[in-house]
Scaffold this active site. Structure first.
Site, PDB file in Angstrom:
ATOM      1  N   THR A 212      -6.250  12.047  26.563  1.00 55.63           N
ATOM      2  CA  THR A 212      -5.695  11.378  25.378  1.00 55.63           C
ATOM      3  C   THR A 212      -4.166  11.267  25.437  1.00 55.63           C
ATOM      4  OG1 THR A 212      -5.840  13.525  24.265  1.00 55.63           O
ATOM      5  CG2 THR A 212      -7.586  11.950  23.811  1.00 55.63           C
ATOM      6  N   ASP A 213      -3.612  10.535  24.455  1.00 53.53           N
ATOM      7  CA  ASP A 213      -2.156  10.291  24.390  1.00 53.53           C
ATOM      8  C   ASP A 213      -1.481  11.219  23.384  1.00 53.53           C
ATOM      9  OD1 ASP A 213      -2.562   7.991  26.057  1.00 53.53           O
ATOM     10  OD2 ASP A 213      -3.290   6.957  24.283  1.00 53.53           O
TER      11      ASP A 213
ATOM     12  N   SER B 164       2.603  13.422  19.914  1.00 53.05           N
ATOM     13  CA  SER B 164       2.155  12.053  20.168  1.00 53.05           C
ATOM     14  C   SER B 164       2.952  11.518  21.345  1.00 53.05           C
ATOM     15  CB  SER B 164       2.377  11.171  18.942  1.00 53.05           C
ATOM     16  OG  SER B 164       2.140   9.818  19.273  1.00 53.05           O
ATOM     17  N   ARG B 165       2.258  11.168  22.420  1.00 51.81           N
ATOM     18  CA  ARG B 165       2.978  10.719  23.617  1.00 51.81           C
ATOM     19  C   ARG B 165       3.463   9.283  23.484  1.00 51.81           C
ATOM     20  NH1 ARG B 165      -1.562  13.527  26.228  1.00 51.81           N
ATOM     21  NH2 ARG B 165      -0.895  15.681  26.331  1.00 51.81           N
ATOM     22  N   VAL B 166       3.025   8.598  22.423  1.00 48.19           N
ATOM     23  CA  VAL B 166       3.545   7.254  22.144  1.00 48.19           C
ATOM     24  C   VAL B 166       4.823   7.382  21.320  1.00 48.19           C
ATOM     25  CG1 VAL B 166       3.072   5.076  20.970  1.00 48.19           C
ATOM     26  CG2 VAL B 166       1.286   6.172  22.330  1.00 48.19           C
TER      27      VAL B 166
END
Length: 501
Positions: free
Chosen positions: A338-339, A364-366
Site C-alpha cells: 500500500t501507499d 501517507s506516501r502520497v
C-alpha cells in the site's frame, strides 16, 4: 430397388471420414474426491487456471490447481450435492460477476447475486474477477484528494483518489468506523463506493447496511458480503468480485472508493483453500504466494491518465493485528503493497480518543500532493507538534517539576488531541476542518480546559457561520486561505474570544 453392399460400405466410410466429434474428450472429467469445498477432478487436460467448471446439480467450481493428471477446484456451492464419480464439464470461461449501474444500492454475495430481498438485478454486463492491473503508461500521478471527513486523516495522512491506504489496528479500535465515515462523506462528491465484507457476521453486515441507508449512502454504494457462515471459496473471491465491479465504473471515467474489510480473514480463507489443495505451507503456515494474493488485488487500484478515461479506484484495505504487532506476516505484506497506513492505537482508543489514530506510525506516501492547499496551510506543523507532545509526555512521567516550555508543549498537545476528537457518522466538510485547524495552530485554544476545547470550537464555528458565512464559503470554493481572508479570519476570531472573557 436394392442397395448394394459396397455402396453401403462406401457411404459409411464417407460419413466416418467427414465426422467431427462435437465433444472433446479433454473437456470432461470425473470427480475423484470431494469435501470441505474442494473437488479433485481426474481429466480436464485443457483446463485453465481460474476457469469455471460445471458440476452436477447446478454447482460451479473454479480451477485453482493444475496437476499432471488431475485438477483441483474450489466449489462455489454446497459440496454435499457432489459425489465421487460425477461428471465435470469445462465451460471455457473464467469466473465473472455482473457489473453496472443497476448494482448500486444493492447487497450482493461474492458471485454478484442479490441477497437483500429486493429482487433480481437486471444487468447484462459482466467482468472477470481477475484481470491484470493497468500498467505504468496508463496511470497518472495522484493530485485530487479523497476527503474522508475525518480531520485527523485529512490533515495528517491525506488520501488521494487512486491511492491504497491501509487501515490497521487491533480488534475493536474503530477500523470499520473510519471506512464507513469515509463512505458517508462521499455523498454529493460523485464517488461510487463499494464495501466488501469478508468473514463478518450477518448481523454486523446488516447493521452497516442499515447505517448507510440512514445517511442516504446506499444510493451510491454496493455492499459485497461474504459472511463467516459461507464457504471459504466465496470469502476468497469476494474482494476480487468487488474490484471487478469497481473497474466497470473506473472504465467509465468515474472515481470509486472500495473498502476491503478485512484482508486478514481473506488471507485465512486462502490459507484454508491452499492447505486443502495440498499446497506446501511456508512461513506461519501461509502458502508462499500469499503476498501475490493481495498484491494482484491492490495493484488494480490506481488513477488512470486522461487519455484512458481518467477514472480512479481508491482502496482502503483493513488488516487486523494481534496486540499491536504490525511486524507480523500479513500486516507487513500489506504495508509493503500500500501507499501508507492509518494505524489505530488501542491505548488511545481506551483513553477515549476517537478516531484513535497513532500520528507517529500513520503515514501517507502520497502526502501533500493529494491535499487541498487550505488544509496544508493550517496543518503543516500538526504531526511535529503531536510527536513533540508524545515524547515530552513519556519524559514528564518521571519528573514532577517541569519548566514552562515543557508544560506549554504538553498543554498544546492535549489541546490538539481534543480538537481531533470526532464522533462517528459526523464527517466534517473542508471549511470546518480548516477552521478548527486554524484555531489550534494559532494557539487560541491552549488556555482552555480540555473538556471545553470541542465545545468552544463548535461555538466559534457557528458564530462565524451565522455572521460571516462568506469567509467559510470562500474556503470551500477556493480551497486555499488568501492573505486578505486570513487577516479577516483573525479579526473575527479575535473578536469572538475577546467577548468570551
Amino acid at each position: 430397388m436394392k442397395i448394394k453392399a459396397n455402396e453401403i460400405s462406401a457411404l459409411i466410410k464417407e460419413q466416418i471420414k467427414n465426422y467431427h466429434a462435437k465433444v472433446d474428450a479433454n473437456d470432461v472429467g470425473t470427480v475423484v474426491t470431494v469435501g470441505d469445498g474442494i473437488a479433485i477432478v481426474y481429466g480436464l487436460d485443457k483446463a485453465m487456471l481460474g476457469e469455471l467448471l460445471e458440476f452436477p446439480n447446478d454447482v460451479f467450481g473454479m480451477v485453482m490447481n493444475l496437476e499432471s493428471d488431475s485438477v483441483g477446484a474450489v466449489l462455489m456451492g454446497d459440496d454435499s450435492l457432489i459425489k465421487e464419480g460425477d461428471i465435470v464439464k469445462r465451460t471455457g470461461e473464467v469466473m465473472e460477476v455482473p457489473v453496472g449501474e443497476t448494482m448500486l444500492g444493492r447487497v450482493v454475495n461474492a458471485l454478484g447475486q442479490p441477497i437483500d430481498g429486493l429482487g433480481e438485478i437486471k444487468t447484462n454486463k459482466k467482468r472477470p474477477i481477475e484481470v491484470i492491473a493497468p500498467g505504468v503508461i496508463k496511470r497518472k500521478s495522484l493530485d485530487t484528494p479523497l476527503e474522508t471527513g475525518l480531520t485527523a486523516i485529512d490533515a495528517m495522512t491525506p488520501i488521494g483518489r487512486g491511492q491504497r491506504e491501509l487501515i490497521i489496528g487491533d480488534r475493536q479500535t474503530g477500523k470499520t468506523a473510519i471506512a464507513i465515515d469515509a463512505i458517508i462523506n462521499q455523498k454529493g462528491k460523485d464517488v461510487v463506493c463499494i464495501y466488501v465484507a469478508i468473514g463478518q457476521k450477518n448481523s454486523t453486515v446488516a447493521q452497516i447496511v442499515d447505517k448507510l441507508k440512514t445517511f442516504q449512502a446506499m444510493e451510491y454504494t454496493i455492499v459485497v458480503a461474504a459472511t463467516a457462515s459461507e464457504p471459504a471459496p466465496l470469502l476468497y473471491i469476494a474482494p476480487y468480485a468487488g474490484c471487478a465491479m469497481a473497474e466497470e465504473f473506473m472504465a467509465q471515467g468515474k472515481d470509486v472508493l472500495i473498502v476491503y474489510d478485512d484482508l486478514s480473514k481473506h488471507a485465512v480463507s486462502y490459507r484454508t483453500l491452499s492447505l486443502l489443495l495440498k499446497r506446501s505451507p511456508g512461513r506461519e503456515a501461509y502458502p508462499g504466494d500469499v503476498f501475490y494474493l493481495h498484491s494482484r488485488l491492490l495493484e488494480r487500484a490506481c488513477k488512470l491518465a486522461p487519455e484512458f478515461g481518467g477514472g480512479s479506484i481508491t482502496a482502503l484495505p483493513i488488516v487486523e493485528t494481534q496486540s499491536g504487532d504490525i511486524s507480523a506476516y500479513i500486516p507487513t505484506n500489506v504495508i509493503s503493497i500500500t501507499d501508507g497506513q492509518i494505524f489505530l492505537n488501542t491505548d488511545l482508543f481506551n483513553a477515549g480518543q476517537r478516531p484513535a489514530i497513532d500520528s507517529g506510525l500513520s503515514v501517507s506516501r502520497v502526502g501533500g500532493a493529494a491535499q487541498f492547499k487550505a488544509t496544508k496551510q493550517v496543518a503543516r506543523s500538526l504531526k511535529i507538534d503531536l510527536a513533540n507532545f508524545t515524547e515530552m509526555k513519556s519524559f514528564s512521567q518521571f519528573g514532577s517539576d517541569l519548566d514552562k516550555s515543557t508544560l506549554a508543549v504538553l498543554k498544546h498537545g492535549e489541546t490538539l488531541l481534543a480538537m481531533l476528537r470526532q464522533e462517528q457518522y459526523k464527517p466534517r466538510q473542508l471549511d470546518q476542518q480548516v477552521f478548527e485547524l486554524y484555531l489550534s495552530k494559532s494557539r487560541y485554544l491552549d488556555n482552555l480546559e480540555n473538556n471545553k476545547v470541542r465545545e468552544t470550537i463548535d461555538d466559534c464555528y457557528n458564530f462565524v457561520l451565522a455572521n460571516h458565512k462568506e469567509i467559510l464559503t470562500s474556503i470551500n470554493d477556493k480551497k486555499e486561505i488568501l492573505p486578505d481572508m486570513e487577516a479577516l479570519l483573525k479579526e473575527i476570531v479575535d473578536a469572538y474570544f475577546a467577548n468570551q472573557k
